[in-house]
Design an enzyme around this catalytic site. Structure first.
Site, PDB file in Angstrom:
ATOM      1  CE1 TYR A 146      -3.699   2.478   0.490  1.00 59.07           C
ATOM      2  CE2 TYR A 146      -2.512   3.268   2.416  1.00 59.07           C
ATOM      3  CZ  TYR A 146      -3.525   3.422   1.493  1.00 59.07           C
ATOM      4  OH  TYR A 146      -4.365   4.504   1.568  1.00 59.07           O
ATOM      5  CG  ASP A 241       5.651   3.827   1.120  1.00 57.43           C
ATOM      6  OD1 ASP A 241       5.887   4.484   2.165  1.00 57.43           O
ATOM      7  OD2 ASP A 241       4.509   3.698   0.635  1.00 57.43           O
ATOM      8  CE  LYS A 269       0.542   4.987   8.246  1.00 49.94           C
ATOM      9  NZ  LYS A 269       0.564   4.101   7.128  1.00 49.94           N
TER      10      LYS A 269
HETATM   11  C1  LIG Z   1      -0.004   4.638   5.705  1.00 55.97           C
HETATM   12  C2  LIG Z   1       0.822   4.402   4.499  1.00 55.97           C
HETATM   13  C3  LIG Z   1       0.811   5.288   3.420  1.00 55.97           C
HETATM   14  C4  LIG Z   1      -0.163   6.436   3.317  1.00 55.97           C
HETATM   15  O1  LIG Z   1       0.023   7.373   4.313  1.00 55.97           O
HETATM   16  P1  LIG Z   1      -1.209   8.378   4.671  1.00 55.97           P
HETATM   17  O2  LIG Z   1      -0.601   9.331   5.647  1.00 55.97           O
HETATM   18  O3  LIG Z   1      -2.272   7.501   5.247  1.00 55.97           O
HETATM   19  O4  LIG Z   1      -1.619   9.011   3.412  1.00 55.97           O
HETATM   20  C5  LIG Z   1       1.712   5.093   2.390  1.00 55.97           C
HETATM   21  N1  LIG Z   1       2.583   4.073   2.427  1.00 55.97           N
HETATM   22  C6  LIG Z   1       2.612   3.186   3.441  1.00 55.97           C
HETATM   23  C7  LIG Z   1       3.619   2.096   3.435  1.00 55.97           C
HETATM   24  C8  LIG Z   1       1.715   3.317   4.502  1.00 55.97           C
HETATM   25  O5  LIG Z   1       1.718   2.405   5.478  1.00 55.97           O
END
Ligand SMILES: *Cc1c(COP(=O)(O)O)cnc(C)c1O
Length: 424
Positions: A146, A241, A269
């Site tokens: 994701y 990511d 995060k």
């Molecule tokens: C949570 C997440 C996102 C998206 O971040 P948001 O602040 O919710 O837009 C992108 N990449 C990874 C790996 C994530 O866990």
């Protein structure tokens, strides 16, 4: 143990009339596990209290940011001070320079960084920078990873998309998705094939260095190194990511933890310490393409917001002062993983403070194997744990996130409840 849920139910009914599904993010809904989502009132340390006064051990930590626990006194104080100084200027501030300096100190590969407001925005912008830098269009992503909800990344995305049972989102045009090529996690041959089929066209390979949105799926030995090599051979950028893994596996994130350097990384995060923040950064040469220095346009009214920077900076500085935190987190993760394995309920994958109990007996190494899990059994487990005051992710394909303030006693309580479920 009977919990009162009247107030949550009443709020949920009101919310459903004005918010799609009663929530502002699908992963908060209880659609996959049944019942009414608990509306939270406050949190402290590793505890949550809902509006009916039920207390929970928090196993999601706002999906990652709360690595120091809720209401860390230093973070709260920094935020309070920042609020008084001014909540937003729309002009440059010192904290932004400090944030950039601190990150490049903690993560040497990040020579330049741009702050944004979410992980989604970070990924979207990093992809644009990668395309602008390489003058290529195509992106390789892995099924089950994701990367936020940008159109081009909603192709076999994990997390709430996977839980919803739809591999792809409605509302994404074929045009937006046509430059996204799909590979299989932990399968280098699938990436090699894409490179062979699209010579000179792939701008970047984007990967979660630990898959943490299809449950938790660690990279197989050599997988990340193999991606690095394939990218180098093809003039393609490697994007980690690190929205989850950044500052969680190690101060230097997955790059340090696995000893593999990426060209660009995305954060979110933890970097906001609980405030809405994201960032993307990497090699100076690439980041120099970003406006106003270069021709890749990207902007944000609230980017680098002073209150958000205060929360993030204070969190990162506290992590920096206490490098022992990562051993403590890993020990807790290991203890919980071993205890959950011993229940026989399923397969447990764990990396540091991230773990997942999959309701199946086979190894989970990618999206396909993750999907073999018994989601109905997870739903029963979730309800049992909730009734014992343990707040897990309301879906199978999410990680458990541990924080520095989870105690050994908390872990014992979680394991005792899991054993009780296994024995009933
Ligand atoms: C949570 C997440 C996102 C998206 O971040 P948001 O602040 O919710 O837009 C992108 N990449 C990874 C790996 C994530 O866990």
């Amino acid at each position: 143990m009977v919990q009162q849920t009247e107030k949550s139910q009443s709020l949920f009914e009101r919310a459903c009339k004005v918010l799609p599904g009663g929530v502002n993010s699908p992963v908060r809904a209880f659609n996959a596990v049944g019942g009414c989502p608990r509306f939270m009132a406050r949190a402290s340390g590793a505890r949550l209290w809902d509006v009916d006064g039920n207390e929970y051990i928090d196993c999601i930590g706002s999906w990652g940011p709360m690595i120091l626990g809720h209401g860390d006194p230093e973070v709260v104080e920094a935020v309070q001070k920042a609020v008084v100084d001014g909540m937003s200027f729309g002009a440059a501030t010192g904290r932004e320079a400090e944030m950039g300096e601190l990150i490049s100190q903690l993560v040497p590969q990040v020579e330049m960084i741009r702050m944004v407001n979410s992980g989604t925005e970070a990924v979207m912008s990093a992809l644009r920078a990668a395309r602008g830098f390489t003058h290529r269009h195509k992106i390789v992503k892995f099924a089950g990873c994701y990367h936020g909800h940008a159109d081009s990344m909603l192709v076999k995305a994990g997390s709430g998309v996977l839980t919803g049972g739809d591999p792809d989102s409605a509302g994404v045009t074929p045009g937006a998705a046509q430059d996204t090529l799909l590979a299989r996690y932990n399968d280098l041959a699938s990436v090699e094939t894409l490179f062979a089929e699209n010579p000179g066209q792939i701008a970047a390979v984007i990967v979660e260095p630990v898959g943490a949105n299809m449950g938790v799926v660690p990279p197989a030995a050599g997988f990340l190194q193999g991606l690095r090599k394939l990218c180098d051979q093809n003039g393609t950028l490697l994007i980690f990511d690190e929205v989850i893994t950044g500052f969680r596996l190690a101060l230097g994130g997955a790059q340090e933890y696995f000893g593999v350097s990426a060209d660009l990384v995305t954060y979110g995060k933890i970097i906001g310490g609980g405030m809405p923040v994201g960032a993307y950064g990497g090699r100076r040469e690439i980041m120099s393409c970003v406006s106003p220095l270069g021709k890749v346009y990207q902007a944000g009214t609230l980017s680098g917001n002073p209150v958000a920077m205060a929360a993030g900076l204070t969190t990162l500085r506290k992590l920096q002062r206490d490098p022992g935190i990562y051993d403590r987190l890993a020990q807790k993760g290991q203890k919980l993983a071993e205890g959950l394995r011993a229940t026989g309920l399923g397969t447990v994958n764990q990396v540091g403070s991230l773990l997942c109990l999959f309701f199946q007996q086979g190894p989970v190494t990618d999206y396909e194997s993750a999907k073999n899990s018994d989601t109905a059994a997870y739903a029963r487990y979730f309800q049992h744990m909730l009734s014992r005051g343990i707040y897990l992710a309301p879906a199978q394909f999410e990680a458990m996130f541990l924080s520095d303030v989870h105690t050994q006693e908390d872990l014992e309580t979680i394991l005792a409840a899991a054993r009780e479920f296994a024995n009933q």
